[in-house]
Design a protein around this motif. Structure first.
Motif, PDB file in Angstrom:
ATOM      1  N   GLU A  46      -2.932 -32.875  73.281  1.00  0.00           N
ATOM      2  CA  GLU A  46      -2.209 -32.159  74.346  1.00  0.00           C
ATOM      3  C   GLU A  46      -1.991 -33.040  75.577  1.00  0.00           C
ATOM      4  O   GLU A  46      -1.199 -32.726  76.440  1.00  0.00           O
ATOM      5  CB  GLU A  46      -2.976 -30.890  74.756  1.00  0.00           C
ATOM      6  N   GLY A  47      -2.712 -34.133  75.651  1.00  0.00           N
ATOM      7  CA  GLY A  47      -2.522 -35.038  76.796  1.00  0.00           C
ATOM      8  C   GLY A  47      -3.839 -35.638  77.255  1.00  0.00           C
ATOM      9  O   GLY A  47      -4.892 -35.395  76.652  1.00  0.00           O
ATOM     10  N   ASP A  48      -3.754 -36.438  78.324  1.00  0.00           N
ATOM     11  CA  ASP A  48      -4.958 -37.096  78.853  1.00  0.00           C
ATOM     12  C   ASP A  48      -5.925 -36.064  79.399  1.00  0.00           C
ATOM     13  O   ASP A  48      -5.508 -34.997  79.866  1.00  0.00           O
ATOM     14  CB  ASP A  48      -4.565 -38.041  79.999  1.00  0.00           C
ATOM     15  N   TYR A  49      -7.220 -36.363  79.374  1.00  0.00           N
ATOM     16  CA  TYR A  49      -8.190 -35.498  80.054  1.00  0.00           C
ATOM     17  C   TYR A  49      -7.800 -35.433  81.528  1.00  0.00           C
ATOM     18  O   TYR A  49      -7.462 -36.460  82.130  1.00  0.00           O
ATOM     19  CB  TYR A  49      -9.607 -36.061  79.917  1.00  0.00           C
ATOM     20  N   THR A  50      -7.860 -34.242  82.098  1.00  0.00           N
ATOM     21  CA  THR A  50      -7.351 -34.092  83.462  1.00  0.00           C
ATOM     22  C   THR A  50      -8.287 -34.741  84.494  1.00  0.00           C
ATOM     23  O   THR A  50      -7.890 -34.944  85.636  1.00  0.00           O
ATOM     24  CB  THR A  50      -7.165 -32.603  83.812  1.00  0.00           C
ATOM     25  N   ASP A  51      -9.511 -35.031  84.092  1.00  0.00           N
ATOM     26  CA  ASP A  51     -10.442 -35.641  85.061  1.00  0.00           C
ATOM     27  C   ASP A  51     -10.641 -37.141  84.804  1.00  0.00           C
ATOM     28  O   ASP A  51     -11.690 -37.696  85.138  1.00  0.00           O
ATOM     29  CB  ASP A  51     -11.794 -34.911  85.026  1.00  0.00           C
ATOM     30  N   ASN A  52      -9.629 -37.813  84.245  1.00  0.00           N
ATOM     31  CA  ASN A  52      -9.791 -39.241  83.946  1.00  0.00           C
ATOM     32  C   ASN A  52     -10.038 -40.095  85.190  1.00  0.00           C
ATOM     33  O   ASN A  52     -10.777 -41.080  85.133  1.00  0.00           O
ATOM     34  CB  ASN A  52      -8.589 -39.777  83.163  1.00  0.00           C
ATOM     35  N   ALA A  53      -9.445 -39.708  86.327  1.00  0.00           N
ATOM     36  CA  ALA A  53      -9.677 -40.486  87.551  1.00  0.00           C
ATOM     37  C   ALA A  53     -11.155 -40.410  87.934  1.00  0.00           C
ATOM     38  O   ALA A  53     -11.770 -41.404  88.313  1.00  0.00           O
ATOM     39  CB  ALA A  53      -8.819 -39.940  88.683  1.00  0.00           C
ATOM     40  N   GLU A  54     -11.709 -39.210  87.783  1.00  0.00           N
ATOM     41  CA  GLU A  54     -13.112 -38.999  88.120  1.00  0.00           C
ATOM     42  C   GLU A  54     -14.020 -39.722  87.118  1.00  0.00           C
ATOM     43  O   GLU A  54     -14.972 -40.390  87.493  1.00  0.00           O
ATOM     44  CB  GLU A  54     -13.380 -37.491  88.096  1.00  0.00           C
ATOM     45  N   ARG A  55     -13.678 -39.600  85.828  1.00  0.00           N
ATOM     46  CA  ARG A  55     -14.497 -40.230  84.774  1.00  0.00           C
ATOM     47  C   ARG A  55     -14.548 -41.741  84.970  1.00  0.00           C
ATOM     48  O   ARG A  55     -15.603 -42.352  84.980  1.00  0.00           O
ATOM     49  CB  ARG A  55     -13.901 -39.939  83.381  1.00  0.00           C
ATOM     50  N   PHE A  56     -13.369 -42.352  85.122  1.00  0.00           N
ATOM     51  CA  PHE A  56     -13.375 -43.810  85.214  1.00  0.00           C
ATOM     52  C   PHE A  56     -13.723 -44.296  86.623  1.00  0.00           C
ATOM     53  O   PHE A  56     -14.243 -45.404  86.782  1.00  0.00           O
ATOM     54  CB  PHE A  56     -12.079 -44.389  84.648  1.00  0.00           C
ATOM     55  N   GLY A  57     -13.502 -43.453  87.629  1.00  0.00           N
ATOM     56  CA  GLY A  57     -14.002 -43.761  88.973  1.00  0.00           C
ATOM     57  C   GLY A  57     -15.522 -43.858  88.917  1.00  0.00           C
ATOM     58  O   GLY A  57     -16.129 -44.806  89.431  1.00  0.00           O
ATOM     59  N   PHE A  58     -16.137 -42.890  88.262  1.00  0.00           N
ATOM     60  CA  PHE A  58     -17.591 -42.905  88.086  1.00  0.00           C
ATOM     61  C   PHE A  58     -18.021 -44.164  87.333  1.00  0.00           C
ATOM     62  O   PHE A  58     -18.967 -44.853  87.723  1.00  0.00           O
ATOM     63  CB  PHE A  58     -18.032 -41.652  87.315  1.00  0.00           C
ATOM     64  N   PHE A  59     -17.301 -44.468  86.266  1.00  0.00           N
ATOM     65  CA  PHE A  59     -17.628 -45.653  85.453  1.00  0.00           C
ATOM     66  C   PHE A  59     -17.613 -46.919  86.325  1.00  0.00           C
ATOM     67  O   PHE A  59     -18.530 -47.737  86.295  1.00  0.00           O
ATOM     68  CB  PHE A  59     -16.627 -45.758  84.297  1.00  0.00           C
ATOM     69  N   ASN A  60     -16.559 -47.064  87.150  1.00  0.00           N
ATOM     70  CA  ASN A  60     -16.442 -48.249  88.016  1.00  0.00           C
ATOM     71  C   ASN A  60     -17.600 -48.327  89.011  1.00  0.00           C
ATOM     72  O   ASN A  60     -18.205 -49.376  89.208  1.00  0.00           O
ATOM     73  CB  ASN A  60     -15.108 -48.226  88.775  1.00  0.00           C
ATOM     74  N   LEU A  61     -17.926 -47.181  89.615  1.00  0.00           N
ATOM     75  CA  LEU A  61     -19.042 -47.172  90.578  1.00  0.00           C
ATOM     76  C   LEU A  61     -20.367 -47.459  89.875  1.00  0.00           C
ATOM     77  O   LEU A  61     -21.235 -48.155  90.410  1.00  0.00           O
ATOM     78  CB  LEU A  61     -19.097 -45.811  91.292  1.00  0.00           C
ATOM     79  N   ALA A  62     -20.505 -46.961  88.658  1.00  0.00           N
ATOM     80  CA  ALA A  62     -21.749 -47.165  87.906  1.00  0.00           C
ATOM     81  C   ALA A  62     -21.916 -48.634  87.507  1.00  0.00           C
ATOM     82  O   ALA A  62     -23.037 -49.140  87.449  1.00  0.00           O
ATOM     83  CB  ALA A  62     -21.764 -46.266  86.672  1.00  0.00           C
ATOM     84  N   VAL A  63     -20.798 -49.316  87.252  1.00  0.00           N
ATOM     85  CA  VAL A  63     -20.879 -50.752  86.930  1.00  0.00           C
ATOM     86  C   VAL A  63     -21.436 -51.503  88.134  1.00  0.00           C
ATOM     87  O   VAL A  63     -22.324 -52.350  88.017  1.00  0.00           O
ATOM     88  CB  VAL A  63     -19.487 -51.307  86.508  1.00  0.00           C
ATOM     89  N   ILE A  64     -20.941 -51.160  89.316  1.00  0.00           N
ATOM     90  CA  ILE A  64     -21.433 -51.798  90.554  1.00  0.00           C
ATOM     91  C   ILE A  64     -22.944 -51.541  90.698  1.00  0.00           C
ATOM     92  O   ILE A  64     -23.721 -52.460  90.962  1.00  0.00           O
ATOM     93  CB  ILE A  64     -20.684 -51.212  91.794  1.00  0.00           C
ATOM     94  N   GLU A  65     -23.345 -50.285  90.471  1.00  0.00           N
ATOM     95  CA  GLU A  65     -24.759 -49.929  90.557  1.00  0.00           C
ATOM     96  C   GLU A  65     -25.595 -50.728  89.567  1.00  0.00           C
ATOM     97  O   GLU A  65     -26.678 -51.204  89.897  1.00  0.00           O
ATOM     98  CB  GLU A  65     -24.944 -48.422  90.253  1.00  0.00           C
ATOM     99  N   SER A  66     -25.095 -50.855  88.336  1.00  0.00           N
ATOM    100  CA  SER A  66     -25.852 -51.574  87.299  1.00  0.00           C
ATOM    101  C   SER A  66     -26.077 -53.030  87.691  1.00  0.00           C
ATOM    102  O   SER A  66     -27.161 -53.564  87.482  1.00  0.00           O
ATOM    103  CB  SER A  66     -25.132 -51.595  85.950  1.00  0.00           C
TER     104      SER A  66
END
Ligand code: ADP
Length: 475
Positions: free
Chosen positions: A103-123
């Motif tokens: 049906e399309g992209d997950y509507t929270d992809n900005a949040e999901r990958f925003g979190f991923f980017n911030l988590a990489v910095i944290e790691s």
């Protein structure tokens, strides 16, 4: 060097397309060439079955839209100097698919990958990784250079664009959700036509930018291929390079491939045909008179030239004794168009909708030709894999297809495939007819196959080019 690779997918842990092959291969190659390597990935549902014994990890908590979102950083040294770092956050990543559903992209992809980017910095901070280089891939990693800057972390960044059309553009409200300062939201920064663009952020704030073939690196500077980012790319032209992708010949090798029916090599090319008969039996296609088999394994996206392919095949299937097998999944209308074509020419065409790794190997091995009429193609792996299997690519001259396939010249007998310039069903149909003609001349065709199988697009060369670039960046 200590190199971090960040990607939203990598083989064998997660895959929807070529990005996974590339990041998974570079992870190995950088290490093989003497570097300590760290691969950062989201911990998806499909990743769980592909890796075991990850450590319990460290807890992290990241502020998203005023809430503290908890997650964990899992890590494992999978062999000496090769470390995988998985970002676990079940709400975001423990889902059926990587990016969305039919049906399309997950509507929270900005949040999901925003979190991923911030988590990489944290790691990086938490694990004291002391990295020299961060190699970022596609829009899902695009905010990292900005977050590094904000955190005053001086790691050199290379941002690789695997496909300029996928940009990760989201409404301005995402700034607040991810706590990004408004001061960056302008035309020279992260704004893209009133939206926040992950891809543009990566382009603007990384030290260097690369893309996956020299021709695509030039094409994206033009309006035709620039996806409205040609202006900003032109402004950063002196930091933009094109490095061709390779493939992993340990995975893609007809001599050793465990997925295929009959292994074969350049010395035993006759055996290749058994794979064709086997596939014919499996898919109920008649190969009695030995008609040529045209295979295709692809995401079904407009980019891949499915529209001209359907038109060309309608015409050809009426007149010619050809067989076609297409494996792919993607846009609904393209899937339906192909299924309708199969329905019309049941004795000649098979369309399998789905993602099926073993079947893809069988198609590469069984086919005589491989279809890749892409409108544009940053690099393309299908044509490179096909060459190794002695399956002759039929491609449009664009991007990486242009850099890897030389059009067969009947007079000089030079070339390793068939190509056409104009994006039209007629040009494609004529090229298929040319291929057909050469197929009927067995000596010519066998020579062409041998030339194809001798082509070398291994990762060693490209890996070395990346490392040269990293050294230059560190200077
Ligand atoms: P893209 O990255 O644009 O999807 P590439 O040609 O660079 O295209 O890479 C595609 C990769 O994904 C190849 O390894 C191809 O074999 C694989 N692939 C694509 N579609 C499928 C499918 N439906 N089933 C199995 N493998 C697939």
């Amino acid at each position: 060097m200590r190199i971090g690779i960040v990607a939203s997918e990598a083989t064998p842990f997660s895959k929807t397309g070529g990005l996974a092959d590339v990041s998974g291969s570079l992870f190995k190659v950088f290490n093989k060439l003497g570097n300590e390597t760290y691969l950062f990935l989201p911990y998806y549902k499909e990743t769980r079955s592909k890796i075991n014994d990850v450590n319990k990890g460290s807890k992290i908590s990241i502020k998203i839209g005023g809430k503290n979102i908890e997650g964990r950083i899992l890590s494992k040294e999978i062999s000496k100097g090769m470390n995988i770092i998985l970002i676990e956050q079940n709400g975001y990543f423990d889902r059926e698919n990587l990016y969305g559903t039919k049906e399309g992209d997950y509507t929270d992809n900005a949040e999901r990958f925003g979190f991923f980017n911030l988590a990489v910095i944290e790691s990086i901070k938490l694990l004291n990784l002391n990295l020299d280089i961060l190699h970022l891939n596609d829009w899902q990693t695009g905010l990292i250079p900005l977050f590094l800057k904000e955190n005053d972390m001086r790691i050199k960044t290379l941002f690789t664009i695997h496909n300029l059309a996928y940009q990760g553009n989201f409404q301005k409200g995402i700034l607040e959700l991810l706590q990004i300062d408004e001061k960056y939201f302008n035309i020279d920064g992260i704004e893209f036509y009133n939206n926040l663009s992950f891809l543009k952020t990566g382009i603007v704030y990384s030290d260097f930018i690369s893309t996956v073939s020299p021709t695509y690196a030039k094409e994206i500077l033009t309006e035709e291929f620039g996806e409205r980012l040609d202006g900003i790319l032109k402004a950063r032209k002196d930091k933009l390079v094109g490095i061709l992708n390779g493939i992993d010949y340990k995975i893609w090798n007809p001599e050793k491939d465990k997925n295929i029916y009959k292994n074969y090599s350049i010395e035993s090319l006759d055996l290749k045909k058994e794979n064709k008969f086997y596939l014919g039996q499996k898919l109920v296609l008649d190969f009695h008179q030995d008609p040529p088999l045209f295979g295709m394994v692809s995401r079904l996206a407009t980019q891949k030239g499915v529209d001209i392919l359907v038109e060309a095949l309608k015409d050809l299937s009426k007149k010619e004794e050809i067989r076609v097998v297409i494996l792919g999944t993607g846009e609904k209308n393209l899937e339906e168009g192909l299924k309708a074509l199969e329905e019309e020419y049941k004795s000649k065409i098979r369309v399998i909708i789905g993602f099926d790794e073993p079947l893809s190997h069988n198609i590469y091995a069984a086919s005589d030709f491989f279809l890749m009429p892409s409108k544009y193609e940053p690099c393309g792996l299908g044509q490179i894999i096909s060459l190794k299997y002695g399956t002759i690519p039929v491609v449009k001259e664009t991007g990486g297809l242009k850099d890897t396939i030389d059009n067969f010249n009947d007079y000089t007998q030079c070339g390793n495939g068939f190509s056409f310039d104009e994006y039209s069903s007629e040009a494609l149909a004529n090229t298929i007819k040319r291929a057909f003609k050469v197929y009927n001349d067995r000596t010519k065709f066998n020579n062409l196959r041998k030339v194809a199988m001798n082509c070398d697009f291994s990762w060693e060369n490209s890996g070395k080019k990346y490392l040269e670039l990293f050294k230059k960046m560190m200077r």
